[in-house]
Scaffold this motif. Structure first.
Motif, PDB file in Angstrom:
ATOM      1  N   HIS A 148       0.772  -1.293  -0.023  1.00 53.87           N
ATOM      2  CA  HIS A 148       0.158  -0.017   0.139  1.00 53.87           C
ATOM      3  C   HIS A 148       0.798   1.310   0.061  1.00 53.87           C
ATOM      4  O   HIS A 148       0.682   2.052  -0.758  1.00 53.87           O
ATOM      5  CB  HIS A 148      -0.846   0.006   1.252  1.00 53.87           C
ATOM      6  N   ILE A 149       1.960   1.250   0.898  1.00 57.00           N
ATOM      7  CA  ILE A 149       2.770   2.521   0.824  1.00 57.00           C
ATOM      8  C   ILE A 149       3.428   2.710  -0.411  1.00 57.00           C
ATOM      9  O   ILE A 149       3.481   3.921  -0.946  1.00 57.00           O
ATOM     10  CB  ILE A 149       3.936   2.333   1.708  1.00 57.00           C
ATOM     11  N   VAL A 150       3.869   1.542  -1.128  1.00 59.35           N
ATOM     12  CA  VAL A 150       4.599   1.771  -2.426  1.00 59.35           C
ATOM     13  C   VAL A 150       3.668   2.228  -3.212  1.00 59.35           C
ATOM     14  O   VAL A 150       3.750   3.273  -4.140  1.00 59.35           O
ATOM     15  CB  VAL A 150       5.193   0.555  -2.856  1.00 59.35           C
ATOM     16  N   ALA A 151       2.475   1.715  -3.419  1.00 56.06           N
ATOM     17  CA  ALA A 151       1.398   2.185  -4.424  1.00 56.06           C
ATOM     18  C   ALA A 151       0.984   3.472  -4.116  1.00 56.06           C
ATOM     19  O   ALA A 151       0.665   4.164  -5.364  1.00 56.06           O
ATOM     20  CB  ALA A 151       0.199   0.817  -4.466  1.00 56.06           C
ATOM     21  N   SER A 152       0.925   4.043  -3.066  1.00 51.63           N
ATOM     22  CA  SER A 152       0.351   5.542  -2.863  1.00 51.63           C
ATOM     23  C   SER A 152       1.223   6.397  -3.119  1.00 51.63           C
ATOM     24  O   SER A 152       1.067   7.318  -3.869  1.00 51.63           O
ATOM     25  CB  SER A 152      -0.130   5.419  -1.196  1.00 51.63           C
ATOM     26  N   LEU A 192      10.708   6.936  -6.318  1.00 53.33           N
ATOM     27  CA  LEU A 192       9.676   6.645  -7.264  1.00 53.33           C
ATOM     28  C   LEU A 192       9.555   7.542  -8.023  1.00 53.33           C
ATOM     29  O   LEU A 192       9.098   7.537  -9.378  1.00 53.33           O
ATOM     30  CB  LEU A 192       8.648   6.047  -6.468  1.00 53.33           C
ATOM     31  N   ARG A 193       9.520   8.730  -7.772  1.00 49.32           N
ATOM     32  CA  ARG A 193       9.109   9.928  -8.775  1.00 49.32           C
ATOM     33  C   ARG A 193      10.149  10.355  -9.868  1.00 49.32           C
ATOM     34  O   ARG A 193       9.922  10.472 -10.892  1.00 49.32           O
ATOM     35  CB  ARG A 193       9.129  11.531  -7.799  1.00 49.32           C
ATOM     36  N   LEU A 194      11.486   9.876  -9.333  1.00 45.63           N
ATOM     37  CA  LEU A 194      12.604   9.818 -10.362  1.00 45.63           C
ATOM     38  C   LEU A 194      12.248   8.910 -11.426  1.00 45.63           C
ATOM     39  O   LEU A 194      12.618   9.100 -12.422  1.00 45.63           O
ATOM     40  CB  LEU A 194      13.820   9.538  -9.570  1.00 45.63           C
ATOM     41  N   GLN A 195      11.932   7.706 -11.002  1.00 46.44           N
ATOM     42  CA  GLN A 195      11.585   6.680 -11.880  1.00 46.44           C
ATOM     43  C   GLN A 195      10.619   6.730 -12.851  1.00 46.44           C
ATOM     44  O   GLN A 195      10.494   6.866 -14.170  1.00 46.44           O
ATOM     45  CB  GLN A 195      11.408   5.198 -11.201  1.00 46.44           C
ATOM     46  N   ARG A 196       9.335   7.521 -12.334  1.00 44.99           N
ATOM     47  CA  ARG A 196       8.343   7.875 -13.325  1.00 44.99           C
ATOM     48  C   ARG A 196       8.777   9.043 -14.251  1.00 44.99           C
ATOM     49  O   ARG A 196       8.387   8.881 -15.399  1.00 44.99           O
ATOM     50  CB  ARG A 196       7.256   8.590 -12.481  1.00 44.99           C
ATOM     51  N   ALA A 197       9.574  10.012 -13.864  1.00 46.91           N
ATOM     52  CA  ALA A 197      10.155  11.166 -14.693  1.00 46.91           C
ATOM     53  C   ALA A 197      11.145  10.356 -15.936  1.00 46.91           C
ATOM     54  O   ALA A 197      10.859  10.714 -17.110  1.00 46.91           O
ATOM     55  CB  ALA A 197      10.888  12.156 -13.836  1.00 46.91           C
TER      56      ALA A 197
END
Length: 242
Positions: A148-152, A192-197
């Motif tokens: 849940h933490i990772v998904a959120s 995680l934001r870095l990987q999305r970018a």
């Protein structure tokens, strides 16, 4: 633990038979391409190379591997964030930014037997995956809260909202994140934001749009975070340059 250019000729990956994990293989070229940085992604890896089994902990900065002799093989099992500590039996924060011999975690005898098993296999990739599946079958399952933490956080939600939705306060969330991810939820959110970018930029999205979609305040924020976490400008990373 993926190199910047996951489509290179010397690197391949596929979903593992172990739920949620990825199997990857790499063959050293013996040149500068071997030194492509491994960027923070929240994951931990079990790795084999001829005569050696070791573990890559969760990174907070880019890891630059050494140039090796051409033809040297590597196989890895990459565990999604939060799932490896139960597998390895070690809190993630003890392995943060570390490459640790498996013998230090599971004992010299067990590590030697497993290393020989993979070394002697006709297909080291299948052998390492079998070792991982056998170990996972005996390990305690990860805490469901971790997924849940990772998904959120990966959805761009704030740490405060993530904690509230999980039914814990911010301090409790931080305390549970350290052994699971290797660092607190704010750092995990940045990674995680870095990987999305990076995924968006590799697909050709303009940097300003990448920043907005990935959850950065603006393009300058994106540029600053990329440099702080990887040591390189975004354009250099995407080109695979030094």
């Amino acid at each position: 633990m993926a190199p910047v250019n996951v489509a290179s000729r010397d690197y391949r990956e596929r979903p593992s038979r172990l739920a949620g994990a990825v199997v990857w293989t790499r063959v050293a070229s013996g040149g500068a391409g071997d030194a492509r940085p491994v960027l923070p992604d929240g994951c931990m890896d079990l790795l084999w190379t001829e005569g050696r089994l070791f573990v890559a902990g969760p990174d907070t900065r880019a890891y630059v591997p050494q140039v090796l002799e051409a033809g040297r093989r590597f196989v890895g099992i990459r565990f999604r964030p939060g799932t490896a500590p139960a597998f390895f039996g070690v809190p993630a924060h003890e392995l943060r930014d570390q490459r640790e011999e498996l013998a230090g975690l599971w004992g010299a005898g067990a590590a030697r037997r497993l290393t020989e098993r993979v070394d002697d296999a006709a297909d080291p990739t299948a052998a390492l995956e079998a070792v991982a599946m056998e170990r996972a079958a005996r390990a305690e399952p990860p805490d469901p809260l971790l997924a849940h933490i990772v998904a959120s956080l990966d959805a761009g939600h704030s740490v405060a909202r993530t904690a509230a939705d999980a039914g814990v306060n911010a301090r409790q969330l931080h305390r549970r994140s350290l052994p699971a991810f290797g660092y607190g939820p704010k750092t995990l959110a940045r990674v995680l934001r870095l990987q999305r970018a990076l995924a968006l930029a590799r697909d050709g999205m303009a940097y300003a749009d990448t920043a907005a979609v990935a959850g950065f305040a603006d393009q300058a924020h994106l540029a600053r975070d990329v440099r702080e976490l990887t040591g390189k400008p975004l354009g250099t990373l995407l080109r695979g340059g030094p």
